[in-house]
Write an enzyme that holds these catalytic residues in place. Structure first.
Site, PDB file in Angstrom:
ATOM      1  N   ILE A   1      26.501  -6.705 -22.588  1.00 34.30           N
ATOM      2  CA  ILE A   1      26.569  -7.611 -21.167  1.00 34.30           C
ATOM      3  C   ILE A   1      25.274  -8.171 -21.337  1.00 34.30           C
ATOM      4  O   ILE A   1      25.220  -9.390 -20.338  1.00 34.30           O
ATOM      5  CB  ILE A   1      26.630  -6.458 -20.065  1.00 34.30           C
ATOM      6  CG1 ILE A   1      27.630  -5.391 -20.095  1.00 34.30           C
ATOM      7  CG2 ILE A   1      26.354  -7.256 -18.660  1.00 34.30           C
ATOM      8  CD1 ILE A   1      29.097  -5.965 -20.111  1.00 34.30           C
TER       9      ILE A   1
ATOM     10  N   GLU B   1      28.952  -8.480  -2.775  1.00 27.85           N
ATOM     11  CA  GLU B   1      27.863  -8.112  -1.511  1.00 27.85           C
ATOM     12  C   GLU B   1      27.843  -9.193  -0.782  1.00 27.85           C
ATOM     13  O   GLU B   1      27.257  -9.043   0.470  1.00 27.85           O
ATOM     14  CB  GLU B   1      26.787  -7.584  -2.205  1.00 27.85           C
ATOM     15  CG  GLU B   1      25.819  -8.651  -2.774  1.00 27.85           C
ATOM     16  CD  GLU B   1      24.406  -7.921  -3.729  1.00 27.85           C
ATOM     17  OE1 GLU B   1      24.725  -7.157  -4.207  1.00 27.85           O
ATOM     18  OE2 GLU B   1      23.325  -8.485  -3.287  1.00 27.85           O
TER      19      GLU B   1
ATOM     20  N   CYS C   1      28.712  -5.644 -11.887  1.00 25.09           N
ATOM     21  CA  CYS C   1      28.538  -4.374 -11.913  1.00 25.09           C
ATOM     22  C   CYS C   1      28.918  -3.308 -11.195  1.00 25.09           C
ATOM     23  O   CYS C   1      28.439  -2.353 -10.662  1.00 25.09           O
ATOM     24  CB  CYS C   1      26.825  -4.269 -11.632  1.00 25.09           C
ATOM     25  SG  CYS C   1      25.650  -5.556 -12.378  1.00 25.09           S
TER      26      CYS C   1
ATOM     27  N   ASP D   1      27.094 -14.353 -15.019  1.00 30.90           N
ATOM     28  CA  ASP D   1      27.163 -13.252 -14.445  1.00 30.90           C
ATOM     29  C   ASP D   1      27.306 -13.350 -12.830  1.00 30.90           C
ATOM     30  O   ASP D   1      26.786 -13.930 -12.267  1.00 30.90           O
ATOM     31  CB  ASP D   1      25.940 -12.395 -14.653  1.00 30.90           C
ATOM     32  CG  ASP D   1      25.635 -11.876 -16.163  1.00 30.90           C
ATOM     33  OD1 ASP D   1      26.710 -11.652 -16.640  1.00 30.90           O
ATOM     34  OD2 ASP D   1      24.414 -11.755 -16.592  1.00 30.90           O
TER      35      ASP D   1
ATOM     36  N   CYS E   1      10.579  -2.776  -4.196  1.00 31.63           N
ATOM     37  CA  CYS E   1      10.446  -4.003  -3.356  1.00 31.63           C
ATOM     38  C   CYS E   1      10.836  -5.238  -4.357  1.00 31.63           C
ATOM     39  O   CYS E   1      10.913  -5.084  -5.520  1.00 31.63           O
ATOM     40  CB  CYS E   1       9.129  -4.386  -3.126  1.00 31.63           C
ATOM     41  SG  CYS E   1       8.111  -3.068  -1.891  1.00 31.63           S
TER      42      CYS E   1
ATOM     43  N   HIS F   1      22.944   3.404 -16.636  1.00 30.89           N
ATOM     44  CA  HIS F   1      21.810   3.830 -15.749  1.00 30.89           C
ATOM     45  C   HIS F   1      21.500   5.073 -16.308  1.00 30.89           C
ATOM     46  O   HIS F   1      20.649   5.537 -15.729  1.00 30.89           O
ATOM     47  CB  HIS F   1      22.585   3.871 -14.375  1.00 30.89           C
ATOM     48  CG  HIS F   1      22.884   2.429 -14.062  1.00 30.89           C
ATOM     49  ND1 HIS F   1      24.400   2.062 -14.084  1.00 30.89           N
ATOM     50  CD2 HIS F   1      22.451   1.529 -13.674  1.00 30.89           C
ATOM     51  CE1 HIS F   1      24.351   0.885 -13.546  1.00 30.89           C
ATOM     52  NE2 HIS F   1      23.288   0.440 -13.278  1.00 30.89           N
TER      53      HIS F   1
ATOM     54  N   HIS G   1      30.598 -11.341 -15.493  1.00 32.59           N
ATOM     55  CA  HIS G   1      30.177  -9.589 -15.341  1.00 32.59           C
ATOM     56  C   HIS G   1      30.103  -9.239 -14.006  1.00 32.59           C
ATOM     57  O   HIS G   1      29.285  -9.895 -13.218  1.00 32.59           O
ATOM     58  CB  HIS G   1      29.246  -9.380 -16.270  1.00 32.59           C
ATOM     59  CG  HIS G   1      28.542  -8.087 -16.014  1.00 32.59           C
ATOM     60  ND1 HIS G   1      29.105  -6.971 -16.316  1.00 32.59           N
ATOM     61  CD2 HIS G   1      27.310  -7.670 -15.506  1.00 32.59           C
ATOM     62  CE1 HIS G   1      28.503  -5.898 -15.986  1.00 32.59           C
ATOM     63  NE2 HIS G   1      27.420  -6.334 -15.342  1.00 32.59           N
TER      64      HIS G   1
ATOM     65  N   GLU H   1       0.693  -1.108   0.004  1.00 30.74           N
ATOM     66  CA  GLU H   1       0.032  -0.098   0.096  1.00 30.74           C
ATOM     67  C   GLU H   1       0.762   1.279   0.042  1.00 30.74           C
ATOM     68  O   GLU H   1       0.561   2.202  -0.714  1.00 30.74           O
ATOM     69  CB  GLU H   1      -1.017   0.032   1.160  1.00 30.74           C
ATOM     70  CG  GLU H   1      -2.037  -0.875   1.262  1.00 30.74           C
ATOM     71  CD  GLU H   1      -1.664  -2.190   1.722  1.00 30.74           C
ATOM     72  OE1 GLU H   1      -0.608  -2.814   1.849  1.00 30.74           O
ATOM     73  OE2 GLU H   1      -2.396  -3.109   2.118  1.00 30.74           O
TER      74      GLU H   1
HETATM   75  N1  GLN Z   1      23.250 -10.239 -18.179  1.00 31.23           N
HETATM   76  C1  GLN Z   1      22.816  -9.147 -17.563  1.00 31.23           C
HETATM   77  C2  GLN Z   1      22.103  -8.146 -18.203  1.00 31.23           C
HETATM   78  O1  GLN Z   1      22.655  -7.745 -19.116  1.00 31.23           O
HETATM   79  C3  GLN Z   1      23.516  -8.400 -16.338  1.00 31.23           C
HETATM   80  C4  GLN Z   1      22.763  -7.844 -15.543  1.00 31.23           C
HETATM   81  C5  GLN Z   1      23.494  -7.341 -14.331  1.00 31.23           C
HETATM   82  O2  GLN Z   1      24.695  -7.440 -14.278  1.00 31.23           O
HETATM   83  N2  GLN Z   1      22.816  -6.955 -13.144  1.00 31.23           N
HETATM   84  O3  GLN Z   1      20.896  -7.659 -18.057  1.00 31.23           O
HETATM   85 ZN    ZN Z   2      25.869  -5.406 -14.317  1.00 33.12          ZN
END
Ligand code: GLN
Ligand code: ZN
Length: 759
Positions: free
Chosen positions: A436, A610, A648, A604, A521, A699, A646, A17
Site C-alpha cells: 500500500i 468519513e 482503509c 490514497d 493528539c 495493525h 486505497h 500535559e
Molecule cells: N500510502 C499510505 C501508506 O502506505 C496509505 C496510508 C493510509 O491509507 N492511511 O502508509
Molecule cells: Zn490504509
C-alpha cells in the site's frame, strides 16, 4: 447582562500535559496519585482560564482521563462482564483496561471498539450493552468535579452525555435493541440529577448531538420518554445541547421536551434560528452557538451579533445566552503559543482561549458595553485583511477552478480499453502482488528526518540516506518477488503533512494539538489560502526508485478529499472549491509522475467515507464533488497508466456507487479482519474494475500463514472474477518492523503463487 457559557474545553493541556502524564502512568513511571494530581491541576487551570476570558458559566465534568463516552458508561455501571473483576479490583486500572485492553499473565482483555464521534476526528469508545442489563449510578464524578470547581470559587455547569445520545452511540453485543434499555438507564440519570441539585448546581448541560441526525421514530419516542422522566424529579435546570448541525426534523421534538434551555449550533446551521424562535415555548432559554468550535478562524463578530440581537429582541435579554457552537475539544488550546506563525495569518486565527474572548466581546456588545466597539472594529480589520490578502486569494488558482471542464475528469477510454492498454504495458501475472506504500519507519528513519529538520543533517546527506533506504526497499521487494513495487515513503512523516508542507495555501502550527483519542493528539494543518503546487512533490523519489528496477514502481499520493478532511479548512469558500484546488494541484503531480516514467500511480483516499455529512439528505451532493475531485486528479493520464486508489476500511455498501464512479483502475481496501465479507458490496454491484482486498491485518504484529491468506483469497475468488483480483496487505507497513514485514510479504507472495497455480 447576557450570560456567557462554554460547552467544553480541551482537556489535553496547552503543552499536552495530560498526554505526558497518561503515558508515563501507563509505562509504570508515574503513580496514579500523581496522574490524578495533574488532571486536577489541569482542570483548575482551565476553569480559571475560562473565567479570565470572561465566561460566566464554564462547564465541569467535561474533563476526562481518556474519553467522555467511556466515563459515562462507567458512571452508569455499564461495564461489560469481561472487565467487571478488573474494575472492581482497581477502578483506574480497570478504566484504562476498557480503553486500551489489558494483557497480563492469565489475563487477555481486548479494548472496547473505538469509532469516530459524529463527523469529527475525535474517537470515542463504544459502550457494550446487552439485553436486560442493569444500570446504576456508580460513584459521583460529576458532583465531585462540580464541587471541586466551587471550592475554587467557580460556579460551573456540569456536562452529561444525554441518555438518547449515549444509547445511540452504544452497541449491544447480543444484537438486541439498545433503546429497549432506556427505561432501565433513565432512573440512574434521575438519581444523578438529584445529587447535582442537592450539591447546588443551578444548571446541567445535557448533550444530545444525536438530535442533529436522521432518527427513527422509535428513538424520537424514546427521547420524549426519557426527558419526561428526567424533568420530573428534583433537579437543576437542564440545558439540552444540540450541535454539529441543524435540528431539522427534530426541532419540534427538541422544543417540546420539558427542559429549561436549548442550545443551537448557529455556525453549522444559522438558518435554523428563525424556526427555533418560533418553536420555543415562552420562558425557555436559548443558547446561541455563535463561535465555531470546529475550526480555527476568528468569528465574523458583526454577523454573529446580528443573530444574537435578533434572538434577544424576540426572547428578551434574560432568555438568551452565548456559547461556542459545540465543545472546544476540537480546536487547539491557545493561539498565544504560536510564535512561529506568520503574524498576518495568525491575526485571522482563534483557538479555544481566543474563542472564549470572542464570546465575551459579543456579550459586551449585546449589552451595549462601550468597550466592545473597539474589539468589533479590530475583528472587522482582521477580516478585511483576510478578504483582501493576496496570499489567500490567487486569481490564477480561482480561474483554473472556474474553468474546470467536465472533460478534465474523464479518462481517454473506458475501463475495458484501459485495462488492455495497461496489461500490454505492464504485463503483470494473474493475482499481481503489491503493497500500500509505506515500509517500516524505523527509528533510524525518524531520527534522520528529525536531524534534517533541525538542521543537524545537511540536505545532501539526508537525500543520500533516503536514496539508500529506497534502494534497500526496492531490492527487498524484488527479492521477495513483488510485482508492483513502491519506494517506501521514508521521506514522509505523515501522509497529509508531507504534502501540505509542499503546497501553497497550507500552514502548520507549533502546538496546535487536538485530541484524537485517549492520549493521542493530531496537529492538523491549516488550509488558509488558494492551493497551488510550486514544484513537484514526489517525483524525485519515484523516479529514483524506478531507475533501480525494471519492475513497475507505483507513485504514491494522498488524495484531495483526505488532504482536506484531515486539515482545518478555510471557511470563506465552499469545501468543494478548496477540494477542487487541491485536486488540480495533485493532477499536475500525477502528470509529472507519468512524464517521469511512472506507469502506476496510487491516490490514497482513506478519508473519503468519513467526509460523509451527518444527514443522508446531504450525502449525494458531497459524494458528487468528492468523486469529481478524485477524477480531476486521476484523469489526465494515458490509458496505459494505471491509477490505483486505497481506502482503509471496507464498509462500502452505502457508497459503492460513488466508489465505482471514481473509476480507479485498481482499488485496495481493508478486508482481512472482516474475512472478505465486505467484498460483498462490490460483488452485488458487479464492480467492474480491479480490487486488491487486503489479505493481512497490518495493525497487528501477528503474521498470518500462507494458508490463511490463500483461504482469504479463495473467499474473494468466490465473489469476484479471478482476473479482477490483486494481492496486497490491508494498509501501509510503516508501523511494522522489518522482520515481520519480511516474513509476511514472503508468505503473501507465496499465497499469490498458489492462487496462480490453481487458476
Ligand atoms: N500510502 C499510505 C501508506 O502506505 C496509505 C496510508 C493510509 O491509507 N492511511 O502508509
Ligand atoms: Zn490504509
Amino acid at each position: 447582562m447576557t450570560l456567557t457559557t462554554n460547552l467544553g474545553f480541551p482537556r489535553i493541556g496547552p503543552r499536552r500535559e495530560l498526554k505526558r502524564a497518561l503515558e508515563a502512568h501507563w509505562r509504570g513511571e508515574l503513580p496514579a496519585t500523581q496522574l490524578l494530581d495533574t488532571a486536577r491541576e489541569l482542570r483548575a487551570r482551565h476553569w480559571r482560564l475560562q473565567r479570565e476570558a470572561g465566561i460566566d458559566l464554564p462547564p465541569s465534568n467535561d474533563f476526562s482521563l481518556y474519553d467522555q463516552v467511556l466515563d459515562t458508561a462507567l458512571l452508569f455501571d455499564a461495564i461489560p462482564r469481561r472487565y467487571r473483576a478488573v474494575v472492581e479490583a482497581a477502578p483506574l486500572a480497570g478504566y484504562f483496561a476498557m480503553a486500551r485492553g489489558l494483557q497480563r499473565p492469565g489475563i487477555d482483555l481486548h479494548a472496547l471498539e473505538m469509532t469516530k464521534w459524529f463527523d469529527t476526528n475525535y474517537h470515542y469508545l463504544v459502550p457494550e450493552l446487552e439485553a436486560g442489563q442493569d444500570f446504576a449510578l456508580r460513584g459521583d464524578t460529576p458532583v465531585a468535579q462540580y464541587l471541586e470547581a466551587r471550592r475554587l470559587g467557580i460556579e460551573t455547569r456540569p456536562v452529561l452525555i444525554g441518555p438518547v445520545t449515549f444509547l445511540w452511540l452504544s452497541k449491544t453485543v447480543d444484537g438486541s435493541d439498545r433503546f429497549a434499555l432506556l427505561d432501565r438507564l433513565v432512573p440512574a440519570y434521575v438519581q444523578l440529577l438529584e445529587k447535582l441539585h442537592a450539591a447546588g448546581a443551578g444548571w446541567v448541560q445535557v448533550d444530545e448531538p444525536a438530535l442533529v441526525l436522521d432518527l427513527p421514530e422509535p428513538v424520537r419516542d424514546a427521547c420524549r420518554r426519557a426527558y419526561a422522566a428526567l424533568a420530573a424529579g428534583p433537579r437543576p435546570k437542564l440545558m439540552l445541547a444540540s450541535y454539529f448541525g441543524a435540528l431539522g426534523d427534530n426541532l419540534q421534538l427538541a422544543a417540546s421536551l420539558p427542559v429549561d434551555g436549548l442550545h443551537l449550533d448557529l455556525v453549522r446551521a444559522p438558518e435554523q434560528l428563525e424556526a427555533a424562535l418560533d418553536a420555543l415555548p415562552p420562558g425557555r432559554m436559548l443558547s446561541l452557538g455563535l463561535v465555531d468550535g470546529r475550526n480555527v478562524w476568528r468569528t465574523r463578530l458583526d454577523n454573529a451579533l446580528l443573530l444574537a440581537r435578533y434572538a434577544r429582541t424576540r426572547l428578551g435579554a434574560d432568555n438568551v445566552c452565548l456559547a461556542p457552537s459545540c465543545s472546544l475539544l476540537h480546536v487547539p488550546v491557545d493561539l498565544d503559543a504560536e510564535n512561529g506563525l506568520d503574524p498576518e495569518l495568525r491575526s485571522w486565527l482563534s483557538f479555544a482561549k481566543q474563542k472564549l474572548g470572542e464570546i465575551r466581546v459579543l456579550a459586551d456588545a449585546l449589552d451595549g458595553h462601550p468597550g466592545a466597539e473597539a474589539a468589533l472594529e479590530d475583528a472587522r480589520l482582521r477580516h478585511a485583511s483576510r478578504r483582501a490578502s493576496t496570499r489567500v486569494h490567487r486569481p490564477e488558482v480561482a480561474q483554473r477552478v472556474a474553468a474546470i471542464d467536465p472533460a478534465l475528469g474523464r479518462r481517454v477510454s473506458d475501463y475495458p480499453a484501459r485495462r488492455q492498454a495497461q496489461q500490454a504495458a505492464l504485463a503483470l501475472p494473474p493475482y499481481p502482488t503489491t503493497t500500500i506504500g509505506s515500509f517500516p519507519q524505523t527509528r533510524q528513519v525518524r531520527e534522520a528526518r528529525a536531524k534534517f529538520k533541525s538542521g543537524k543533517l545537511e540536505g545532501a546527506a539526508y537525500e543520500a540516506f533516503l536514496e539508500a533506504q529506497i534502494e534497500q526497499c526496492v531490492r527487498f521487494q524484488e527479492q521477495v518477488g513483488i510485482d508492483v513495487l513502491v519506494h517506501g515513503e521514508f521521506e514522509r512523516n505523515d501522509m497529509v503533512e508531507y504534502f501540505g508542507e509542499q503546497l501553497d495555501g497550507f500552514a502548520f502550527t507549533r502546538l496546535g494539538w487536538v485530541q484524537s483519542y485517549g492520549s493521542r493528539c493530531v496537529k492538523p494543518p491549516v488550509i488558509f489560502g488558494d492551493v497551488a503546487r510550486p514544484a513537484p512533490m514526489t517525483v524525485r523519489w519515484a523516479r529514483y526508485a524506478q531507475s533501480l528496477t525494471s519492475r513497475p514502481v507505483k507513485g504514491m499520493l494522498t488524495g484531495p478529499v483526505t488532504l482536506m478532511q484531515w486539515s482545518f479548512v478555510r471557511d470563506d469558500q465552499p469545501r468543494a472549491d478548496t477540494c477542487r484546488q487541491i485536486a488540480l494541484a495533485l493532477r499536475d503531480e500525477v502528470l509529472d509522475l507519468e512524464a517521469a516514467g511512472i506507469r502506476v500511480i496510487q491516490i490514497d483516499e482513506p478519508a473519503l467515507r468519513e467526509g460523509l455529512p451527518l444527514r443522508r439528505a446531504h450525502w449525494d451532493a458531497y459524494l458528487e464533488w468528492a468523486v469529481e475531485c478524485f477524477r480531476l486528479c486521476a484523469s489526465g493520464v494515458d490509458d496505459a497508466t494505471q491509477i490505483h486508489t486505497h481506502m482503509c476500511y471496507a464498509e462500502f455498501n452505502d457508497i459503492i456507487q460513488a466508489v465505482a464512479a471514481m473509476d480507479a483502475d485498481v482499488i485496495s481496501i481493508e478486508t482481512s479482519r472482516s474475512r472478505m465479507e465486505l467484498l460483498d458490496a462490490f460483488a452485488r454491484f458487479r464492480y467492474p474494475n480491479q480490487i486488491g482486498p487486503g489479505v493481512y491485518d497490518i495493525h497487528s504484529p501477528r503474521i498470518p500463514t500462507t494458508a490463511e491468506m490463500v483461504e482469504l483469497l479463495g473467499k474473494a475468488r468466490e465473489v469476484l472474477a479471478p482476473d479482477q483480483l490483486w494481492v496486497n496487505p490491508d494498509c501501509g507497513l510503516k508501523t511494522r518492523g522489518w522482520e515481520e514485514t519480511d516474513l509476511a510479504l514472503r508468505r503473501m507472495v507465496e499465497a499469490a503463487m498458489v492462487m496462480r497455480e490453481s487458476a
